[in-house]
Design a protein around this motif. Sequence first.
Motif, PDB file in Angstrom:
ATOM      1  N   MET A   1      58.924  46.644  43.280  1.00 12.65           N
ATOM      2  CA  MET A   1      57.598  46.472  42.669  1.00 12.65           C
ATOM      3  C   MET A   1      56.596  47.399  43.328  1.00 12.65           C
ATOM      4  O   MET A   1      56.583  47.572  44.539  1.00 12.65           O
ATOM      5  CB  MET A   1      57.131  45.022  42.821  1.00 12.65           C
ATOM      6  N   THR A   2      55.764  48.021  42.526  1.00 19.04           N
ATOM      7  CA  THR A   2      54.746  48.936  43.054  1.00 19.04           C
ATOM      8  C   THR A   2      53.369  48.621  42.504  1.00 19.04           C
ATOM      9  O   THR A   2      52.492  49.469  42.496  1.00 19.04           O
ATOM     10  CB  THR A   2      55.109  50.386  42.707  1.00 19.04           C
ATOM     11  N   GLY A   3      53.176  47.396  42.018  1.00 23.91           N
ATOM     12  CA  GLY A   3      51.919  47.048  41.384  1.00 23.91           C
ATOM     13  C   GLY A   3      50.793  46.816  42.369  1.00 23.91           C
ATOM     14  O   GLY A   3      50.981  46.763  43.587  1.00 23.91           O
ATOM     15  N   LEU A   4      49.579  46.648  41.817  1.00 26.13           N
ATOM     16  CA  LEU A   4      48.373  46.505  42.626  1.00 26.13           C
ATOM     17  C   LEU A   4      47.499  45.378  42.089  1.00 26.13           C
ATOM     18  O   LEU A   4      47.246  45.282  40.886  1.00 26.13           O
ATOM     19  CB  LEU A   4      47.573  47.810  42.609  1.00 26.13           C
ATOM     20  N   THR A   5      47.051  44.512  42.997  1.00 21.75           N
ATOM     21  CA  THR A   5      46.012  43.522  42.695  1.00 21.75           C
ATOM     22  C   THR A   5      44.703  44.019  43.272  1.00 21.75           C
ATOM     23  O   THR A   5      44.640  44.401  44.440  1.00 21.75           O
ATOM     24  CB  THR A   5      46.353  42.156  43.319  1.00 21.75           C
ATOM     25  N   VAL A   6      43.656  44.015  42.461  1.00 20.39           N
ATOM     26  CA  VAL A   6      42.316  44.342  42.944  1.00 20.39           C
ATOM     27  C   VAL A   6      41.568  43.028  43.112  1.00 20.39           C
ATOM     28  O   VAL A   6      41.268  42.341  42.130  1.00 20.39           O
ATOM     29  CB  VAL A   6      41.557  45.271  41.986  1.00 20.39           C
ATOM     30  N   LEU A   7      41.308  42.656  44.345  1.00 20.64           N
ATOM     31  CA  LEU A   7      40.617  41.409  44.662  1.00 20.64           C
ATOM     32  C   LEU A   7      39.110  41.663  44.687  1.00 20.64           C
ATOM     33  O   LEU A   7      38.622  42.462  45.497  1.00 20.64           O
ATOM     34  CB  LEU A   7      41.090  40.883  46.011  1.00 20.64           C
ATOM     35  N   VAL A   8      38.379  40.984  43.800  1.00 22.38           N
ATOM     36  CA  VAL A   8      36.935  41.202  43.674  1.00 22.38           C
ATOM     37  C   VAL A   8      36.202  39.892  43.976  1.00 22.38           C
ATOM     38  O   VAL A   8      36.163  38.988  43.140  1.00 22.38           O
ATOM     39  CB  VAL A   8      36.562  41.694  42.264  1.00 22.38           C
ATOM     40  N   PRO A   9      35.622  39.748  45.169  1.00 15.32           N
ATOM     41  CA  PRO A   9      34.816  38.561  45.468  1.00 15.32           C
ATOM     42  C   PRO A   9      33.527  38.582  44.643  1.00 15.32           C
ATOM     43  O   PRO A   9      32.910  39.639  44.462  1.00 15.32           O
ATOM     44  CB  PRO A   9      34.502  38.707  46.969  1.00 15.32           C
ATOM     45  N   CYS A  10      33.115  37.413  44.153  1.00 11.69           N
ATOM     46  CA  CYS A  10      31.896  37.331  43.346  1.00 11.69           C
ATOM     47  C   CYS A  10      31.068  36.130  43.772  1.00 11.69           C
ATOM     48  O   CYS A  10      31.579  35.016  43.870  1.00 11.69           O
ATOM     49  CB  CYS A  10      32.241  37.176  41.860  1.00 11.69           C
ATOM     50  N   PHE A  11      29.793  36.371  44.000  1.00  6.89           N
ATOM     51  CA  PHE A  11      28.836  35.283  44.214  1.00  6.89           C
ATOM     52  C   PHE A  11      27.514  35.695  43.599  1.00  6.89           C
ATOM     53  O   PHE A  11      26.819  36.574  44.102  1.00  6.89           O
ATOM     54  CB  PHE A  11      28.657  34.973  45.702  1.00  6.89           C
ATOM     55  N   ASN A  12      27.210  35.098  42.438  1.00  7.10           N
ATOM     56  CA  ASN A  12      25.979  35.403  41.710  1.00  7.10           C
ATOM     57  C   ASN A  12      25.829  36.899  41.445  1.00  7.10           C
ATOM     58  O   ASN A  12      24.782  37.495  41.696  1.00  7.10           O
ATOM     59  CB  ASN A  12      24.755  34.881  42.477  1.00  7.10           C
ATOM     60  N   GLU A  13      26.879  37.494  40.893  1.00  8.23           N
ATOM     61  CA  GLU A  13      26.848  38.926  40.591  1.00  8.23           C
ATOM     62  C   GLU A  13      26.335  39.231  39.193  1.00  8.23           C
ATOM     63  O   GLU A  13      25.954  40.367  38.907  1.00  8.23           O
ATOM     64  CB  GLU A  13      28.254  39.523  40.760  1.00  8.23           C
ATOM     65  N   GLY A  14      26.338  38.243  38.289  1.00  9.01           N
ATOM     66  CA  GLY A  14      25.786  38.454  36.960  1.00  9.01           C
ATOM     67  C   GLY A  14      26.441  39.609  36.221  1.00  9.01           C
ATOM     68  O   GLY A  14      27.669  39.725  36.152  1.00  9.01           O
ATOM     69  N   ALA A  15      25.603  40.502  35.670  1.00  8.40           N
ATOM     70  CA  ALA A  15      26.097  41.610  34.857  1.00  8.40           C
ATOM     71  C   ALA A  15      26.963  42.577  35.648  1.00  8.40           C
ATOM     72  O   ALA A  15      27.733  43.346  35.059  1.00  8.40           O
ATOM     73  CB  ALA A  15      24.916  42.359  34.240  1.00  8.40           C
ATOM     74  N   GLN A  16      26.869  42.542  36.972  1.00 16.44           N
ATOM     75  CA  GLN A  16      27.678  43.435  37.788  1.00 16.44           C
ATOM     76  C   GLN A  16      29.172  43.157  37.624  1.00 16.44           C
ATOM     77  O   GLN A  16      30.001  44.040  37.864  1.00 16.44           O
ATOM     78  CB  GLN A  16      27.274  43.312  39.255  1.00 16.44           C
ATOM     79  N   VAL A  17      29.514  41.956  37.192  1.00 15.45           N
ATOM     80  CA  VAL A  17      30.920  41.630  36.916  1.00 15.45           C
ATOM     81  C   VAL A  17      31.475  42.572  35.855  1.00 15.45           C
ATOM     82  O   VAL A  17      32.575  43.124  36.004  1.00 15.45           O
ATOM     83  CB  VAL A  17      31.039  40.159  36.460  1.00 15.45           C
ATOM     84  N   ASP A  18      30.728  42.772  34.784  1.00 12.11           N
ATOM     85  CA  ASP A  18      31.172  43.659  33.705  1.00 12.11           C
ATOM     86  C   ASP A  18      31.223  45.107  34.167  1.00 12.11           C
ATOM     87  O   ASP A  18      32.144  45.852  33.803  1.00 12.11           O
ATOM     88  CB  ASP A  18      30.240  43.522  32.497  1.00 12.11           C
ATOM     89  N   VAL A  19      30.247  45.513  34.967  1.00  9.02           N
ATOM     90  CA  VAL A  19      30.221  46.886  35.477  1.00  9.02           C
ATOM     91  C   VAL A  19      31.439  47.143  36.350  1.00  9.02           C
ATOM     92  O   VAL A  19      32.112  48.176  36.233  1.00  9.02           O
ATOM     93  CB  VAL A  19      28.920  47.133  36.270  1.00  9.02           C
ATOM     94  N   ALA A  20      31.745  46.185  37.228  1.00 11.03           N
ATOM     95  CA  ALA A  20      32.893  46.345  38.124  1.00 11.03           C
ATOM     96  C   ALA A  20      34.190  46.452  37.329  1.00 11.03           C
ATOM     97  O   ALA A  20      35.033  47.318  37.600  1.00 11.03           O
ATOM     98  CB  ALA A  20      32.953  45.180  39.100  1.00 11.03           C
ATOM     99  N   HIS A  21      34.358  45.594  36.351  1.00  7.52           N
ATOM    100  CA  HIS A  21      35.574  45.624  35.534  1.00  7.52           C
ATOM    101  C   HIS A  21      35.712  46.958  34.811  1.00  7.52           C
ATOM    102  O   HIS A  21      36.789  47.574  34.798  1.00  7.52           O
ATOM    103  CB  HIS A  21      35.558  44.474  34.525  1.00  7.52           C
ATOM    104  N   LYS A  22      34.626  47.435  34.236  1.00  2.53           N
ATOM    105  CA  LYS A  22      34.667  48.691  33.477  1.00  2.53           C
ATOM    106  C   LYS A  22      35.061  49.863  34.367  1.00  2.53           C
ATOM    107  O   LYS A  22      35.934  50.669  34.019  1.00  2.53           O
ATOM    108  CB  LYS A  22      33.307  48.946  32.837  1.00  2.53           C
ATOM    109  N   GLU A  23      34.436  49.970  35.540  1.00  3.08           N
ATOM    110  CA  GLU A  23      34.719  51.101  36.428  1.00  3.08           C
ATOM    111  C   GLU A  23      36.125  51.005  37.027  1.00  3.08           C
ATOM    112  O   GLU A  23      36.811  52.021  37.173  1.00  3.08           O
ATOM    113  CB  GLU A  23      33.673  51.182  37.536  1.00  3.08           C
ATOM    114  N   LEU A  24      36.547  49.807  37.387  1.00  2.00           N
ATOM    115  CA  LEU A  24      37.881  49.647  37.963  1.00  2.00           C
ATOM    116  C   LEU A  24      38.961  50.004  36.948  1.00  2.00           C
ATOM    117  O   LEU A  24      39.935  50.699  37.278  1.00  2.00           O
ATOM    118  CB  LEU A  24      38.073  48.214  38.454  1.00  2.00           C
TER     119      LEU A  24
END
Length: 303
Positions: A1-24
């Motif tokens: 297996m060579t896969g990757l998990t991107v762990l993204v901590p979130c606390f009251n990030e609001g719209a930044q959640v969508d920005v992070a997903h898009k860029e990642l």
Amino acid sequence: MTGLTVLVPCFNEGAQVDVAHKELMAELAAIEDLEILFVDDGSTDDSLARIRTLAEADPRVRYLSFTRNFGIEAVMAAGFRYAGQPWTVQCDADLQVPPSQIWRLLDGAAEGHDIVFGRRVRRRDPLVRKIGSAGLHWAARTVFRIEMPRGASTFRLVRTPVARTITELRLPWFMAAVPLVGARHTMVDVSHRERDSGRSKLRLARLAGHSFELFFGFSWRPLNALYLIAALGLVAAVLGLEVAHLLVSAGTLAAVALVGRYVHRLAPRPPAFYVRESNLPLRPEDTLSHGAPTPPPPSRPAV
């Protein structure tokens, strides 16, 4: 297996959640076995609702949502426990380290390392934050003799089984625990930029408390200082030096408090986190009900 998990901590990030997903996804979509694991640390805004929407539209998005705010150590413990790929990269939702820098971590891991830390070049944080961080690391290494990877940040790539081993120790600082277990680690330089939105959620009081956890969790030097205080108290008592005796008495009170802090660390601790909601199969012990279904309450009988 060579896969990757991107762990993204979130606390009251609001719209930044969508920005992070898009860029990642724009940067990492070429990785075949890729998952984005959002860990919602008890947000009170619409972060969880946004994460749910992303998970419904993108099968590579997984999430865990805590019952309350447990802190970054709990986020890491949960994230590494439920990561589905053999490598996990921790990437903050504010994207101060651009997702393109993940490839630099992956290149470092290809050289045979278990953990690759990102060392931020020209760090774009407030001056007080940079000074505080530098002072903390200096005190840890010089005063308390704690071995820590110099310049390491929370932007890091970890072999997932190794990360689980470290977080299951329940030690307060991940990067200070790495040398204790002998994990092979290295450092690579990564670029750093201003936050895309909002302010850091890590406040001064929490940083100070986190620092004490580091000092007292990984060093016995404070306890060694107590032996010196006791010796000075004995000398002062023998010589009848009242001023010195008063100073040592004050030091003794501080010593009692210090010992109490060490003893407190030995007390039984509750689980690091509880999960309220997830789109992943959960271990029963990680939920408040231990996996039991929630039955409806008895209804009022019809009249």
